[in-house]
Design a protein around this motif. Structure first.
Motif, PDB file in Angstrom:
ATOM      1  N   PHE A 194       0.832  -1.186   0.000  1.00 18.68           N
ATOM      2  CA  PHE A 194       0.000   0.000   0.000  1.00 18.68           C
ATOM      3  C   PHE A 194       0.871   1.242   0.000  1.00 18.68           C
ATOM      4  CE2 PHE A 194      -3.126  -2.923   1.963  1.00 18.68           C
ATOM      5  CZ  PHE A 194      -4.092  -2.811   0.978  1.00 18.68           C
ATOM      6  N   ARG A 195       0.286   2.313  -0.437  1.00 21.88           N
ATOM      7  CA  ARG A 195       1.005   3.587  -0.424  1.00 21.88           C
ATOM      8  C   ARG A 195       1.228   4.059   1.002  1.00 21.88           C
ATOM      9  NH1 ARG A 195      -2.829   6.090  -4.977  1.00 21.88           N
ATOM     10  NH2 ARG A 195      -2.059   4.846  -6.693  1.00 21.88           N
ATOM     11  N   SER A 196       1.882   5.161   1.142  1.00 20.62           N
ATOM     12  CA  SER A 196       2.259   5.711   2.439  1.00 20.62           C
ATOM     13  C   SER A 196       1.097   5.704   3.427  1.00 20.62           C
ATOM     14  CB  SER A 196       2.746   7.152   2.247  1.00 20.62           C
ATOM     15  OG  SER A 196       2.823   7.809   3.486  1.00 20.62           O
ATOM     16  N   HIS A 197       1.404   5.313   4.661  1.00 21.14           N
ATOM     17  CA  HIS A 197       0.389   5.295   5.725  1.00 21.14           C
ATOM     18  C   HIS A 197      -0.196   6.689   5.971  1.00 21.14           C
ATOM     19  CE1 HIS A 197       0.915   1.153   6.797  1.00 21.14           C
ATOM     20  NE2 HIS A 197       2.216   1.317   6.911  1.00 21.14           N
ATOM     21  N   GLU A 198       0.538   7.724   5.656  1.00 19.27           N
ATOM     22  CA  GLU A 198       0.073   9.085   5.918  1.00 19.27           C
ATOM     23  C   GLU A 198      -1.145   9.443   5.085  1.00 19.27           C
ATOM     24  OE1 GLU A 198       1.295  10.710   8.503  1.00 19.27           O
ATOM     25  OE2 GLU A 198       2.566   8.956   8.728  1.00 19.27           O
ATOM     26  N   ARG A 199      -1.351   8.786   3.949  1.00 23.30           N
ATOM     27  CA  ARG A 199      -2.473   9.104   3.079  1.00 23.30           C
ATOM     28  C   ARG A 199      -3.751   8.393   3.484  1.00 23.30           C
ATOM     29  NH1 ARG A 199      -2.117   8.811  -2.934  1.00 23.30           N
ATOM     30  NH2 ARG A 199      -4.191   9.311  -2.355  1.00 23.30           N
ATOM     31  N   GLN A 200      -3.661   7.395   4.303  1.00 20.89           N
ATOM     32  CA  GLN A 200      -4.833   6.592   4.616  1.00 20.89           C
ATOM     33  C   GLN A 200      -5.865   7.365   5.425  1.00 20.89           C
ATOM     34  OE1 GLN A 200      -3.412   3.061   6.506  1.00 20.89           O
ATOM     35  NE2 GLN A 200      -2.620   2.200   4.623  1.00 20.89           N
ATOM     36  N   HIS A 201      -7.109   7.287   4.951  1.00 17.41           N
ATOM     37  CA  HIS A 201      -8.239   7.884   5.662  1.00 17.41           C
ATOM     38  C   HIS A 201      -9.309   6.833   5.948  1.00 17.41           C
ATOM     39  CE1 HIS A 201      -6.569  11.804   4.829  1.00 17.41           C
ATOM     40  NE2 HIS A 201      -6.441  11.456   3.577  1.00 17.41           N
ATOM     41  N   LEU A 202      -9.280   5.743   5.179  1.00 22.74           N
ATOM     42  CA  LEU A 202     -10.314   4.725   5.278  1.00 22.74           C
ATOM     43  C   LEU A 202      -9.718   3.360   4.971  1.00 22.74           C
ATOM     44  CD1 LEU A 202     -13.394   3.958   5.392  1.00 22.74           C
ATOM     45  CD2 LEU A 202     -13.424   4.379   2.920  1.00 22.74           C
ATOM     46  N   VAL A 203     -10.002   2.379   5.829  1.00 19.30           N
ATOM     47  CA  VAL A 203      -9.599   0.997   5.592  1.00 19.30           C
ATOM     48  C   VAL A 203     -10.837   0.129   5.756  1.00 19.30           C
ATOM     49  CG1 VAL A 203      -8.163  -0.939   6.345  1.00 19.30           C
ATOM     50  CG2 VAL A 203      -7.243   1.393   6.410  1.00 19.30           C
ATOM     51  N   LEU A 204     -11.185  -0.601   4.699  1.00 16.24           N
ATOM     52  CA  LEU A 204     -12.320  -1.514   4.698  1.00 16.24           C
ATOM     53  C   LEU A 204     -11.758  -2.919   4.523  1.00 16.24           C
ATOM     54  CD1 LEU A 204     -14.465   0.432   2.045  1.00 16.24           C
ATOM     55  CD2 LEU A 204     -14.537   0.685   4.541  1.00 16.24           C
ATOM     56  N   SER A 205     -12.251  -3.884   5.295  1.00 19.82           N
ATOM     57  CA  SER A 205     -11.688  -5.227   5.129  1.00 19.82           C
ATOM     58  C   SER A 205     -12.693  -6.329   5.406  1.00 19.82           C
ATOM     59  CB  SER A 205     -10.466  -5.408   6.029  1.00 19.82           C
ATOM     60  OG  SER A 205     -10.814  -5.278   7.384  1.00 19.82           O
ATOM     61  N   PHE A 206     -12.474  -7.448   4.711  1.00 18.56           N
ATOM     62  CA  PHE A 206     -13.139  -8.717   4.977  1.00 18.56           C
ATOM     63  C   PHE A 206     -12.077  -9.606   5.606  1.00 18.56           C
ATOM     64  CE2 PHE A 206     -16.054  -8.496   0.969  1.00 18.56           C
ATOM     65  CZ  PHE A 206     -16.957  -7.695   1.646  1.00 18.56           C
ATOM     66  N   MET A 207     -12.357 -10.131   6.788  1.00 19.95           N
ATOM     67  CA  MET A 207     -11.434 -11.032   7.466  1.00 19.95           C
ATOM     68  C   MET A 207     -12.094 -12.403   7.538  1.00 19.95           C
ATOM     69  SD  MET A 207      -8.987  -8.978   7.859  1.00 19.95           S
ATOM     70  CE  MET A 207      -7.848  -9.881   8.858  1.00 19.95           C
ATOM     71  N   ASN A 208     -11.920 -13.199   6.480  1.00 20.16           N
ATOM     72  CA  ASN A 208     -12.619 -14.474   6.416  1.00 20.16           C
ATOM     73  C   ASN A 208     -11.820 -15.646   6.957  1.00 20.16           C
ATOM     74  OD1 ASN A 208     -10.816 -14.633   4.324  1.00 20.16           O
ATOM     75  ND2 ASN A 208     -12.267 -15.425   2.829  1.00 20.16           N
ATOM     76  N   GLY A 209     -10.768 -15.388   7.699  1.00 20.68           N
ATOM     77  CA  GLY A 209      -9.933 -16.469   8.208  1.00 20.68           C
ATOM     78  C   GLY A 209     -10.423 -17.097   9.498  1.00 20.68           C
ATOM     79  N   GLY A 210     -11.500 -16.618  10.070  1.00 19.46           N
ATOM     80  CA  GLY A 210     -11.971 -17.172  11.333  1.00 19.46           C
ATOM     81  C   GLY A 210     -11.111 -16.705  12.493  1.00 19.46           C
ATOM     82  N   ALA A 211     -11.010 -17.549  13.524  1.00 19.06           N
ATOM     83  CA  ALA A 211     -10.250 -17.213  14.726  1.00 19.06           C
ATOM     84  C   ALA A 211      -8.791 -16.963  14.362  1.00 19.06           C
ATOM     85  CB  ALA A 211     -10.361 -18.343  15.741  1.00 19.06           C
ATOM     86  N   GLN A 212      -8.210 -15.958  14.995  1.00 16.59           N
ATOM     87  CA  GLN A 212      -6.823 -15.576  14.746  1.00 16.59           C
ATOM     88  C   GLN A 212      -5.941 -16.017  15.910  1.00 16.59           C
ATOM     89  OE1 GLN A 212      -5.912 -13.745  11.755  1.00 16.59           O
ATOM     90  NE2 GLN A 212      -7.920 -14.618  11.340  1.00 16.59           N
ATOM     91  N   SER A 213      -4.671 -16.224  15.623  1.00 17.56           N
ATOM     92  CA  SER A 213      -3.729 -16.613  16.675  1.00 17.56           C
ATOM     93  C   SER A 213      -3.424 -15.407  17.562  1.00 17.56           C
ATOM     94  CB  SER A 213      -2.429 -17.136  16.060  1.00 17.56           C
ATOM     95  OG  SER A 213      -1.718 -16.067  15.454  1.00 17.56           O
ATOM     96  N   ALA A 214      -2.973 -15.695  18.769  1.00 13.22           N
ATOM     97  CA  ALA A 214      -2.590 -14.618  19.684  1.00 13.22           C
ATOM     98  C   ALA A 214      -1.469 -13.782  19.079  1.00 13.22           C
ATOM     99  CB  ALA A 214      -2.166 -15.207  21.025  1.00 13.22           C
ATOM    100  N   ALA A 215      -0.538 -14.429  18.386  1.00 11.68           N
ATOM    101  CA  ALA A 215       0.578 -13.702  17.770  1.00 11.68           C
ATOM    102  C   ALA A 215       0.089 -12.735  16.702  1.00 11.68           C
ATOM    103  CB  ALA A 215       1.586 -14.684  17.179  1.00 11.68           C
ATOM    104  N   ALA A 216      -0.864 -13.175  15.877  1.00 15.62           N
ATOM    105  CA  ALA A 216      -1.401 -12.306  14.820  1.00 15.62           C
ATOM    106  C   ALA A 216      -2.143 -11.121  15.425  1.00 15.62           C
ATOM    107  CB  ALA A 216      -2.322 -13.099  13.903  1.00 15.62           C
ATOM    108  N   LEU A 217      -2.905 -11.368  16.459  1.00 20.13           N
ATOM    109  CA  LEU A 217      -3.646 -10.287  17.112  1.00 20.13           C
ATOM    110  C   LEU A 217      -2.693  -9.309  17.794  1.00 20.13           C
ATOM    111  CD1 LEU A 217      -6.572 -12.399  18.583  1.00 20.13           C
ATOM    112  CD2 LEU A 217      -6.624 -10.935  16.550  1.00 20.13           C
TER     113      LEU A 217
END
Length: 173
Positions: A1-24
């Motif tokens: 992705f481009r520079s973090h400074e430009r971000q105003h909106l992040v939309l996401s689908f997280m279809n992986g189910g439960a996440q590991s403690a490390a990922a969180l």
């Protein structure tokens, strides 16, 4: 992705189910930083995550900081959209670890944004109980029946719903 400074909106689908403690743990400082900078975060997770205390706690934490989280029984693809200009999707829909494609074409991005908005409007907000239909079935049970009707195996259904094969068989029974 481009520079973090430009971000105003992040939309996401997280279809992986439960996440590991490390990922969180890895995601927590990044999400906090984005929200503190005023970036709007809207995420759709799977209904099955409501049954995983660790991942559900993370989703609650995200909403407490100002993010928005909703859930659906099934999601079409893992996806992240930034500023309605860029979309990141897995190269292989069944294996997000195989790599990702970054798309910037206006038509593709517009289509993915429309898919997100349609899914978002049908999703259940995190603090709301999952609705039931006129037969008393919840959305996960209805989705399971649809997947069975289209010929998916118990194993495929389990992967799509991010539950165990045992849970699929229990719901079927």
């Amino acid at each position: 992705f481009r520079s973090h400074e430009r971000q105003h909106l992040v939309l996401s689908f997280m279809n992986g189910g439960a996440q590991s403690a490390a990922a969180l743990d890895a995601g927590r400082p990044l999400d906090r930083q984005l929200l503190e900078r005023g970036v709007s975060i809207r995420t759709v997770i799977l209904d099955s995550v409501r049954n995983d205390p660790l991942t559900f706690s993370y989703a609650r934490w995200l909403t407490d900081l100002g993010g928005q989280v909703r859930s659906m029984p099934v999601l079409p693809v893992r996806m992240t959209i930034v500023d309605r200009e860029q979309v990141m999707i897995p190269i292989h829909p069944e294996n997000s670890r195989a790599g990702a494609a970054l798309l910037r074409g206006t038509g593709v991005v517009a289509a993915m944004c429309a898919l997100f908005e349609q899914t978002w409007s049908a999703a259940t907000p995190l603090g709301v109980a999952a609705p039931r239909d006129e037969q008393g079935l919840n959305r996960q049970e209805v989705a399971l029946l649809r997947l069975l009707a289209q010929g998916d195996t118990d194993e495929v259904i389990a992967r799509k719903l991010a539950v165990s094969v045992r849970t699929v068989r229990r719901i079927c029974a």
